[in-house]
Design an enzyme around this catalytic site. Structure first.
Site, mmCIF file in Angstrom:
data_model
loop_
_atom_site.group_PDB
_atom_site.id
_atom_site.type_symbol
_atom_site.label_atom_id
_atom_site.label_comp_id
_atom_site.label_asym_id
_atom_site.label_seq_id
_atom_site.Cartn_x
_atom_site.Cartn_y
_atom_site.Cartn_z
ATOM 1 N N LYS A 264 0.832 -1.196 0.000
ATOM 2 C CA LYS A 264 0.000 0.000 0.000
ATOM 3 C C LYS A 264 0.873 1.255 0.000
ATOM 4 O O LYS A 264 2.010 1.203 0.480
ATOM 5 C CB LYS A 264 -0.858 0.026 1.269
ATOM 6 C CG LYS A 264 -1.998 -0.966 1.300
ATOM 7 C CD LYS A 264 -2.787 -0.848 2.603
ATOM 8 C CE LYS A 264 -3.921 -1.850 2.665
ATOM 9 N NZ LYS A 264 -4.968 -1.638 1.653
ATOM 10 N N ARG A 338 -10.265 -11.568 2.045
ATOM 11 C CA ARG A 338 -11.126 -12.616 1.483
ATOM 12 C C ARG A 338 -10.436 -13.977 1.530
ATOM 13 O O ARG A 338 -11.102 -14.999 1.619
ATOM 14 C CB ARG A 338 -11.536 -12.210 0.060
ATOM 15 C CG ARG A 338 -10.405 -12.099 -0.897
ATOM 16 C CD ARG A 338 -10.777 -11.295 -2.141
ATOM 17 N NE ARG A 338 -10.817 -9.852 -1.881
ATOM 18 C CZ ARG A 338 -11.098 -8.940 -2.804
ATOM 19 N NH1 ARG A 338 -11.401 -9.304 -4.035
ATOM 20 N NH2 ARG A 338 -11.100 -7.660 -2.493
HETATM 21 N N1 BES Z 1 -8.031 -3.782 4.353
HETATM 22 C C1 BES Z 1 -8.206 -3.445 2.987
HETATM 23 C C2 BES Z 1 -9.529 -2.743 2.733
HETATM 24 C C3 BES Z 1 -9.561 -1.297 3.070
HETATM 25 C C4 BES Z 1 -9.067 -0.358 2.158
HETATM 26 C C5 BES Z 1 -10.137 -0.867 4.211
HETATM 27 C C6 BES Z 1 -9.135 0.964 2.437
HETATM 28 C C7 BES Z 1 -10.206 0.470 4.503
HETATM 29 C C8 BES Z 1 -9.718 1.392 3.621
HETATM 30 C C9 BES Z 1 -8.190 -4.694 2.104
HETATM 31 O O1 BES Z 1 -7.422 -5.733 2.561
HETATM 32 C C10 BES Z 1 -7.657 -4.250 0.790
HETATM 33 O O2 BES Z 1 -6.550 -3.844 0.758
HETATM 34 N N2 BES Z 1 -8.486 -4.318 -0.249
HETATM 35 C C11 BES Z 1 -8.114 -3.873 -1.528
HETATM 36 C C12 BES Z 1 -8.623 -4.866 -2.533
HETATM 37 C C13 BES Z 1 -8.074 -4.654 -3.914
HETATM 38 C C14 BES Z 1 -6.607 -5.032 -3.946
HETATM 39 C C15 BES Z 1 -8.850 -5.512 -4.877
HETATM 40 C C16 BES Z 1 -8.738 -2.503 -1.765
HETATM 41 O O3 BES Z 1 -9.873 -2.295 -1.380
HETATM 42 O O4 BES Z 1 -8.061 -1.639 -2.308
HETATM 43 ZN ZN ZN Z 2 -5.377 -5.544 1.951
#
Ligand code: BES
Ligand code: ZN
Ligand code: ZN
Length: 485
Positions: A264, A338
């Protein structure tokens, strides 16, 4: 905080501050408040707070006029919010013993419960790691009702205390940073909570997960020096009624989400300590259920991992085999929630759960779709969906139904090399994430709550601190409590 009911005329109630509700369009004459209304300094608008010293005709040292808004719009959710605001208003002033007068038809169980919840939730402060020692909090809260009010209000107050303390328990866990709350520490916290409240608790470690074939969960865990844990906490009613129902609560427990190799951006990454809010919500709900004793068995399953990059981390393109036997191509290691939930859902089904509800900070896409005000709700079963929505509605936790049509899978969830990819591409990200989970809930009635937008409050409000919200703990508690067959 001590909580109780007193049946007496409000004039005789002793308190550092006595809270009295005032409504828009209804003039309050008592306590010397008439002049404030005449001057339009007090109008009864929602969350308007006015502190009167040495109020006329009452024993309390102060009266806090608490604006409750238009009477026709007032409900228990609004009362909870107003009372939370009063607690937050009074406590920095060092006021510690407070009371609220619930007059007329407000002297009823549901209003009492909401009032108690409001004060306890408003009192919450994520200040554990602030070392200055002048921390202020409310010491006691009493609900003053007129003599001859209905019986059972003590139980209603007690219920409010149990529920709000459970929600604050969840908020405290969510606020713990990644260095202090590792998967092993979540397991410790669960064991301690279970022992205190008489729940069963079992923790599956890496070796056991390996034997069970939890390749999806273990793939995420392998990048971290912290070992994973699958925390299982169970409640069993003394007499099992409920027609064979066994509710499974599955919560995402990523103690820190860096994204892994699909790392990230740095900006705001510190917030990713809240990526275990779904799991912490399940622990909070179990803490309350142990005390409130619903008539159905309930088991919480919390897969806990830390999602890290590193020499052992899984790579984009890796193919893992989930416990259910399905193979998954890991396109993006940041879609880890997931993966761990897939194995936890399978495990919950194998443990005999007949109904599943999961909660997870699963996608940024749900925040794009619904903002921070509604939980995204996905359901494979209309009856379970209705139960969850009814519980959410009664608890003032807003949830919005999202689609789960089969063709989302056909159109977006295709892998050339495995049964499923772990991401669905650019569009409908919250829906394809839910669709992925549905493959593992299979034919068991299931509801998925995407709480990425609602589990964390970015800015303090008059009625709540910045930080973890504790959503959807109250909904989960009510769901189990209202389940009567
Ligand atoms: N924990 C995150 C989801 C999240 C993102 C929560 C921003 C709160 C704020 C999750 O594990 C994630 O990173 N999801 C990705 C999925 C994507 C790679 C398909 C996302 O939402 O960007
Ligand atoms: Zn994630
Ligand atoms: Zn995550």
């Amino acid at each position: 905080m001590k909580v109780g009911i007193e049946q007496k005329p409000l004039e005789t109630a002793e308190a550092d501050a006595l809270i009295v509700l005032v409504f828009e369009g209804i003039r309050e004459e008592r306590f010397g408040a008439g002049a404030l209304f005449d001057a339009k300094e007090v109008e009864g608008k929602s969350l308007e707070l006015t502190l009167i010293h040495r109020p006329v005709g009452v024993a309390a040292q102060r009266v806090l006029l608490a604006g409750a808004g238009k009477p026709e719009k007032f409900n228990t959710a609004e009362l909870r919010r107003v009372l939370a605001a009063t607690a937050r208003h009074l406590k920095p002033k060092g006021i510690r013993r407070i009371a609220v007068a619930l007059e007329g038809h407000f002297a009823r169980a549901d209003w009492v419960t909401a009032a108690v919840e409001g004060v306890i939730l408003g009192d919450f402060e994520p200040d554990r790691y602030k070392t200055e020692n002048d921390k202020k909090s409310i010491e006691s809260f009493r609900v003053i009702v007129a003599p001859g009010s209905p019986a059972g209000l003590d139980d209603a107050a007690e219920q409010g205390r149990i529920v709000a303390e459970a929600q604050n328990f969840t908020r405290s866990l969510v606020n713990e940073p990644g260095n202090r709350l590792t998967p092993a520490k979540v397991a410790d916290a669960a064991r301690r909570m279970a022992a205190e409240f008489g729940l069963g608790c079992e923790v599956l470690e890496r070796e056991k997960m390996d034997q069970l074939g939890m390749g999806a969960l273990l793939g995420v865990a392998q990048g971290s020096a912290e070992p994973p844990a699958l925390v299982v906490v169970g409640y069993r009613p003394v007499q099992t009624r409920g027609g064979g129902v066994h509710l499974g609560l599955v919560g995402k427990g990523v103690t820190f989400d860096t994204g892994g190799i699909s790392i990230k951006p740095a900006d705001g990454m510190e917030k990713m300590k809240y990526d275990m809010a779904g799991g912490a919500s399940m622990l909070g709900a179990m803490r309350a259920l142990a005390q409130l004793k619903p008539s159905i068995p309930v088991t919480a399953f919390i897969p806990c991992v830390e999602n890290m990059p590193g020499g052992r981390a899984q790579r984009p393109g890796d193919i893992v085999t989930a416990m259910s036997g399905k193979t998954i191509e890991v396109i993006n290691t940041d879609a880890e929630g997931r993966l761990i939930l897939a194995d936890a859902l399978t495990y919950a089904r194998r443990q005999g759960c007949t109904h599943l509800v999961d909660a997870a900070t699963l996608t940024g896409a749900i925040v794009v779709a619904l903002g921070h005000l509604n939980v995204g709700l996905f359901a494979s079963d209309a009856a379970l969906k209705d139960r969850v929505l009814a519980a959410a509605n009664a608890e003032g936790e807003r949830m919005w139904p999202m689609p789960l049509d089969d063709d989302y899978k056909e159109v977006y969830l295709k892998s050339a090399f495995a049964d499923l990819p772990n991401v669905g591409g650019r569009w409908g990200g919250a829906i394809t994430a839910a669709m992925f989970l549905k493959e593992f809930a299979e034919n068991t009635p299931w509801v998925h709550l995407d709480i990425a937008g609602t589990a964390w409050i970015d800015e303090a409000k008059p009625y709540t601190a910045k930080g973890p919200s504790g959503v959807p703990v109250r909904t989960l508690i009510r769901l189990a409590m209202d389940w009567k067959n």
